[in-house]
Write an enzyme that holds these catalytic residues in place. Structure first.
Site, short mmCIF file in Angstrom:
data_model
loop_
_atom_site.label_atom_id
_atom_site.label_comp_id
_atom_site.label_asym_id
_atom_site.label_seq_id
_atom_site.Cartn_x
_atom_site.Cartn_y
_atom_site.Cartn_z
N HIS A 39 0.79 -1.23 0.00
CA HIS A 39 0.00 0.00 0.00
C HIS A 39 0.82 1.28 0.00
CE1 HIS A 39 -3.33 -2.71 1.70
NE2 HIS A 39 -3.66 -2.38 0.46
N ASP B 49 -5.50 -0.74 -4.81
CA ASP B 49 -5.97 -1.98 -4.19
C ASP B 49 -7.48 -1.91 -3.96
OD1 ASP B 49 -5.99 -4.45 -2.95
OD2 ASP B 49 -5.44 -3.65 -0.99
#
Ligand code: ADP
Ligand code: SF4
Length: 687
Positions: free
Chosen positions: A173, A266
């Site tokens: 991330h 994501d």
């Protein structure tokens, strides 16, 4: 009931290092806005996932040390032993239902603001932190790296003591130190932790080895890895360095939990990533290399897609964050063949927005998420009716449909009356705008449920007035009549100077556009709402070949969507479509051939030529029927949803749900005392 052959593989146990998951449903780490600040609510939310059948239930990212302080956001925290009892609440709740509990340990490196701890920010190299704060991180020396490894090891031991079965090392991330070390644009070191990929992966390797060494006898070690930054050659790519990382670490983790980076990629919204399973192409690289179990994500809501991913050998476990938020009972529903009852995630990211706002999680589809402990709400269970009363719900939008569905589940006789030819209200209309098709699921799920209930009567094309309502003789009436977009330009920035709309001006509202009334010629879309609608309408008009000038009172387009992780995409899309953007401008007048605005800072005036204007400012509540029914002796008369207070679709669903739960509850149990709070109780310390 036996599970159908097709889905049986989803229910096979799987060995994960020293532990065994009972099935293939894996709730990957996701934030909740509860975390260390609201540990009882956090535990109840995770316990609900376990009750719903998930074989593994994870925490959110859990800070291991004060140098990784994400305050004011309520993530997990395991700085020292005093944090263990709060996490123990969660592992107990998860174990109660036979699931494994996983913890995502994190050091956030250059992503940590350390605003609470005021600790220095640590990174592989000297550089600014990645959030918009006046801070820079500094390069860790060897002693810092040794200390970091010790903090991680100690946190892993605390996690084991708290009862976790799976302990994570996290490099994804764009938010974690392990990943920051991996990426050459963040790691400019000249020592054995920088330079070659092998060197950049060294810290991750050490963290994995340390964690195995510390807790690997009883806990599986999971590795969450952002395999592709989706930046093309400017970043890590799955087919190149991403795959090479998997080769370097191959069998070191017990579980590979793989996704794309950063968070906006994501957790892509359906508006920009309509395909469920959109990360599958990135996963192929992983199974080809490692023999260890692989977890993949990508808004996996369809049982068929899940089963086919296992069959094809793409993954070993079905990972889910948002699908498990929208419906914590997906595994149980698949097991029992209740496919129609799955409440599919719509990919709107209101859940992510909650975290970004630092508030408890909300979901458009599941109004009970985050309310398990404080309001005692269960997504699948609701108290039976208290009387034989019938109820009338007027308005079949998200608020009315949710209220009707829950009251029907309670056993009341429900009549739902809708003026339009179809149910769904605003959500149905909005779902026809570009990119919002999946939002129709909000109506579809509820309609399907309502249509199967014998105690529900539903009418479309039935606009009721007050006399008709009284004639029905139903004494409990909920008004979910919604709201209407204003056409006068009044909004948060025009209260002092109500815009002058010339009689001959061609003014449109979002309601006009959604009912197919389209302006001709060059058009101004004026946004004083800042959520999504103005941007979507501009897109619709540009797609239809109109020349569009987008004028906003804000400094960026659709600014609320920074919270849903898609603002940058909205702005890029409008630019790609040739929409001209004019920011920080407040509406003053609309004439037949121009819109007049002033700069929100200097007051400097300007004219934008156009043939028509779409004003997206504010909504008025539809209260006429309510006003007419007041004082006519109804036992219960209540406005819900946008009719009571215009907001997000999630707010309307929540309001409908709450009204149904509170109907005929004793006052002392109802919303009168709101909800339980997790408060710091200092009474014992008072003299
Ligand atoms: P919410 O978001 O609160 O559910 P919506 O605007 O989506 O609100 O839905 C409100 C619905 O109420 C619309 O579909 C509208 O057609 C319907 N409606 C409004 N007034 C009446 C009425 N008098 N009788 C029946 N339906 C009505
Ligand atoms: Fe899905 Fe939206 Fe619910 Fe998040 S808020 S889980 S994206 S439906």
């Amino acid at each position: 009931m036996a599970v159908s052959q097709i889905y049986a593989p989803l229910f096979e146990p799987i060995q994960l290092g020293p532990v065994t998951a009972k099935n293939r449903f894996y709730q990957v780490p996701h934030c909740t806005g509860l975390g260390h600040v609201r540990p009882r609510a956090e535990a109840a939310l995770r316990g609900m996932k376990a009750e719903g059948g998930w074989g593994v239930v994870s925490t959110q990212e859990t800070e291991i040390h004060p140098t990784s302080d994400l305050s004011p956001f309520a993530e997990g925290r395991l700085w020292d032993a005093r944090d263990i009892p709060a996490l123990r609440l969660m592992t107990d709740a998860v174990h109660e239902h036979g699931a494994l509990a996983a913890i995502q340990l994190v050091h956030n490196g250059l992503h940590a603001t350390n605003l609470y701890s005021r600790a220095p920010v640590l990174g592989p190299s000297d550089m600014s932190i990645d959030t918009n704060q006046p801070k820079q991180g500094s390069a860790m020396d060897k002693a810092d790296i040794r200390a970091l490894r010790e903090w991680h090891r100690a946190a892993a031991l605390r996690a084991k003591e708290a009862g976790f079965d799976i302990v994570y090392v996290y490099a994804g991330h764009g938010m974690t130190l392990a990943q920051h070390f991996m990426l050459p644009h963040l790691n400019t070191r000249g020592d054995e932790y920088g330079g070659t990929l092998e060197n950049r992966v060294r810290l991750t390797r050490e963290l994995l080895e340390d964690t195995h060494d510390a807790v690997g006898d009883t806990c599986a070690v999971a590795f969450r890895f952002g395999i592709d930054e989706m930046l093309g050659p400017d970043g890590m790519q799955a087919a190149e360095e991403g795959r090479a990382v998997v080769e370097l670490l191959a069998d070191l983790p017990d579980i590979w939990d793989v996704n794309v980076s950063d968070w906006t990629n994501d957790s892509a919204t359906t508006r920009f990533q309509p395909q469920d399973g959109y990360q599958n192409d990135y996963l192929t690289h992983v199974k080809q290399v490692t023999g260890k179990p692989v977890v993949g994500v990508g808004r996996l809501t369809s049982p068929d897609l899940m089963a086919s991913m296992l069959r094809k050998g793409l993954v070993d476990l079905i990972g889910a964050a948002r699908p498990s938020i929208a419906d914590p009972f997906i595994p149980a529903k698949i097991e029992q063949g209740r496919f129609d009852e799955i409440r599919e995630c719509i990919g709107c990211n209101i859940c992510a927005a909650s975290d970004n706002l630092g508030i408890p999680i909300r979901c458009t589809q599941n109004p009970t998420i985050g309310e398990e402990w404080r309001r005692g709400w269960h997504p699948e269970v609701i108290a039976p009716r208290k009387s034989d009363s019938d109820v009338l719900i007027i308005g079949g939008g998200p608020a009315g449909m949710e209220c009707a569905m829950q009251l029907a589940r309670r056993g009341y006789g429900v009549t739902l009356s809708e003026a339009a030819p179809e149910f769904g209200g605003r959500v149905r209309k909005e779902s026809r705008l570009p990119g919002l098709a999946a939002w129709g699921r909000v109506a579809d799920y509820r309609l399907n449920d309502l249509q199967q209930r014998a105690n529900v009567q539903m009418f479309t094309d039935s606009e009721l007035d007050a006399d008709q309502v009284m004639e029905l003789g139903i004494e409990s009436v909920f008004l979910a009549t919604g709201s209407t977009w204003r056409a006068d330009g009044l909004g948060r920035n025009t209260r002092r100077h109500l815009p002058l709309i010339a009689p001959e001006a061609r003014v449109f509202t979002p309601d006009d556009i959604m009912s197919g009334r389209m302006p001709d010629g060059p058009v101004v879309v004026y946004d004083d709402d800042h959520i999504y609608l103005a941007g979507v309408i501009a897109e619709q008009l540009a797609n239809a070949g109109r020349k569009v000038v987008f004028i906003t009172t804000d400094s960026i387009v659709s600014s609320f969507l920074t919270h849903t992780l898609e603002q940058h995409r909205v702005q890029a899309r409008l630019l790609e479509l040739g929409v001209e953007l004019r920011c920080n401008r407040v509406l003053r007048a609309v004439s037949s051939d121009a819109v007049s605005t002033v700069c929100g800072f200097s007051g400097q005036q300007d004219l934008t030529e156009c043939a028509a204007a779409v004003l997206v400012t504010e909504r008025t509540r539809n209260t006429t029927l309510f006003d007419q029914l007041k004082g006519r002796g109804l036992r219960n008369l209540q406005q819900i949803g946008d009719a009571a207070g215009p907001g997000l679709i999630a707010d309307a669903v929540f309001a409908g749900h709450r009204a149904a739960r509170d109907f005929e509850r004793p006052a002392e149990q109802s919303e009168n005392d709101w909800f339980r709070r997790e408060i710091i109780d200092l009474r014992e310390e008072m003299p």
